[in-house]
Design a protein around this motif. Structure first.
Motif, PDB file in Angstrom:
ATOM      1  N   UNK A  96       0.831  -1.208   0.000  1.00  0.00           N
ATOM      2  CA  UNK A  96       0.000   0.000   0.000  1.00  0.00           C
ATOM      3  C   UNK A  96       0.862   1.254   0.000  1.00  0.00           C
ATOM      4  N   UNK A  97       1.938   1.245   0.780  1.00  0.00           N
ATOM      5  CA  UNK A  97       2.850   2.391   0.837  1.00  0.00           C
ATOM      6  C   UNK A  97       3.438   2.671  -0.545  1.00  0.00           C
ATOM      7  N   UNK A  98       3.835   1.619  -1.260  1.00  0.00           N
ATOM      8  CA  UNK A  98       4.409   1.789  -2.592  1.00  0.00           C
ATOM      9  C   UNK A  98       3.401   2.376  -3.572  1.00  0.00           C
ATOM     10  N   UNK A  99       2.165   1.976  -3.472  1.00  0.00           N
ATOM     11  CA  UNK A  99       1.141   2.490  -4.394  1.00  0.00           C
ATOM     12  C   UNK A  99       0.705   3.906  -4.025  1.00  0.00           C
ATOM     13  N   UNK A 100       1.077   4.347  -2.835  1.00  0.00           N
ATOM     14  CA  UNK A 100       0.722   5.702  -2.409  1.00  0.00           C
ATOM     15  C   UNK A 100       1.874   6.689  -2.562  1.00  0.00           C
ATOM     16  N   UNK A 101       2.946   6.271  -3.248  1.00  0.00           N
ATOM     17  CA  UNK A 101       3.967   7.251  -3.609  1.00  0.00           C
ATOM     18  C   UNK A 101       5.340   7.093  -3.012  1.00  0.00           C
ATOM     19  N   UNK A 102       5.530   6.135  -2.092  1.00  0.00           N
ATOM     20  CA  UNK A 102       6.857   5.913  -1.516  1.00  0.00           C
ATOM     21  C   UNK A 102       7.397   4.584  -2.038  1.00  0.00           C
ATOM     22  N   UNK A 103       8.394   4.652  -2.920  1.00  0.00           N
ATOM     23  CA  UNK A 103       9.012   3.442  -3.465  1.00  0.00           C
ATOM     24  C   UNK A 103       9.985   2.917  -2.416  1.00  0.00           C
ATOM     25  N   UNK A 149       8.538  11.594  -4.695  1.00  0.00           N
ATOM     26  CA  UNK A 149       8.616  12.895  -5.359  1.00  0.00           C
ATOM     27  C   UNK A 149       8.136  13.992  -4.416  1.00  0.00           C
ATOM     28  N   UNK A 150       8.118  15.228  -4.895  1.00  0.00           N
ATOM     29  CA  UNK A 150       7.756  16.363  -4.038  1.00  0.00           C
ATOM     30  C   UNK A 150       6.368  16.207  -3.424  1.00  0.00           C
ATOM     31  N   UNK A 151       5.386  15.870  -4.275  1.00  0.00           N
ATOM     32  CA  UNK A 151       4.001  15.788  -3.802  1.00  0.00           C
ATOM     33  C   UNK A 151       3.830  14.680  -2.771  1.00  0.00           C
ATOM     34  N   UNK A 152       4.409  13.513  -3.034  1.00  0.00           N
ATOM     35  CA  UNK A 152       4.268  12.392  -2.099  1.00  0.00           C
ATOM     36  C   UNK A 152       5.004  12.662  -0.792  1.00  0.00           C
ATOM     37  N   UNK A 153       6.158  13.322  -0.882  1.00  0.00           N
ATOM     38  CA  UNK A 153       6.898  13.664   0.331  1.00  0.00           C
ATOM     39  C   UNK A 153       6.085  14.609   1.206  1.00  0.00           C
ATOM     40  N   UNK A 154       5.464  15.597   0.586  1.00  0.00           N
ATOM     41  CA  UNK A 154       4.636  16.530   1.344  1.00  0.00           C
ATOM     42  C   UNK A 154       3.431  15.826   1.958  1.00  0.00           C
ATOM     43  N   UNK A 155       2.853  14.889   1.220  1.00  0.00           N
ATOM     44  CA  UNK A 155       1.711  14.130   1.720  1.00  0.00           C
ATOM     45  C   UNK A 155       2.110  13.303   2.941  1.00  0.00           C
ATOM     46  N   UNK A 156       3.300  12.706   2.897  1.00  0.00           N
ATOM     47  CA  UNK A 156       3.792  11.920   4.033  1.00  0.00           C
ATOM     48  C   UNK A 156       4.059  12.828   5.230  1.00  0.00           C
ATOM     49  N   UNK A 157       4.649  13.992   4.982  1.00  0.00           N
ATOM     50  CA  UNK A 157       4.889  14.955   6.068  1.00  0.00           C
ATOM     51  C   UNK A 157       3.580  15.306   6.774  1.00  0.00           C
ATOM     52  N   UNK A 158       2.568  15.603   5.976  1.00  0.00           N
ATOM     53  CA  UNK A 158       1.278  15.998   6.546  1.00  0.00           C
ATOM     54  C   UNK A 158       0.641  14.857   7.331  1.00  0.00           C
TER      55      UNK A 158
END
Length: 232
Positions: free
Chosen positions: A87-94, A119-128
């Motif tokens: 699930x983590x991989x499909x949500x933007x974190x390889x 990428x930038x967007x996924x990193x920001x999403x994880x931060x939030x």
């Protein structure tokens, strides 16, 4: 009066009584829709983070035999968190490396952690998603920025996540160089240059549960990153 153009039998469709010939053939060719054969998704054809994440998820789910970077089949420890990692991989974190939490006993134990590329967007999403939680989040700059952009990585971070006989056996949070990425995904993983470049341009993200032995807290927190913001 002008001269009439002769139409030969070669230019006449006798069954339909309509002109044919080279001119009409060229017009028909211009109207043809050409389709490009799409190659199946695999480690050699993957071109970006989304495709690498999907392949990693499939490997974790057991639908493809060869894994990324380190290759081979899943070890028993990774199998216990494979659905969460997929699930983590499909949500933007390889994901590159990870482990579940294990309670400390006889001087041995583990903190749950995962590290990978986003990428930038996924990193920001994880931060939030992790804001306000107990999770320790380390974000290092892309390897490409450090190599060519003159951006320096953060100070070396070395957080112990695995104990053996009371001593730190595994630590995480370190920065991966461009050479590291090329070796892991290019030389060992068989990925093409575009895929390796996408990893080199990605942020290097590490998320750690600071509590030894806690099993689900990290994965529950990361699951929030993949949800619709309106449903959080």
């Amino acid at each position: 009066m002008g001269r009439k153009k002769r139409i030969s039998s070669a230019d006449l469709d006798l069954s339909q009584g309509r002109p044919t010939g080279p001119g009409l053939c060229r017009a028909e060719e211009r109207t043809k829709v050409t389709t490009r054969q799409i190659a199946p998704l695999n480690w050699l054809t993957a071109r970006n983070l989304a495709e690498l994440g999907e392949l990693t998820a499939r490997w974790l789910e057991g639908t493809i035999a060869t894994g990324p970077a380190y290759g081979g089949t899943l070890d028993e420890e990774t199998r216990t968190i494979a659905p969460e990692l997929a699930a983590v991989n499909r949500h933007g974190l390889v994901t590159l490396t990870s482990q579940p939490g294990r309670h400390i006993g006889s001087g041995c134990g583990q903190r749950a952690f995962v590290e990978g590329f986003a990428d930038d967007a996924s990193t920001q999403m994880i931060r939030q998603a992790l804001l306000g939680t107990e999770i320790v989040l380390i974000v290092n700059p892309p390897a490409w920025s450090v190599t060519r952009g003159g951006i320096l990585p953060q100070r070396p971070v070395d957080i112990a996540v695995k104990l053996h006989r009371g001593a730190a056996l595994v630590s995480v949070g370190r920065y991966h160089t461009r050479t590291d990425i090329r070796y892991l995904y290019g030389t060992c993983g068989g990925c093409n240059r575009r895929a390796v470049a996408s990893l080199g341009r990605a942020h290097q993200v590490t998320a750690i549960d600071p509590v030894w032995g806690r099993e689900s807290y990290l994965w529950d927190a990361l699951a929030v990153a993949g949800r619709d913001p309106s449903r959080r």
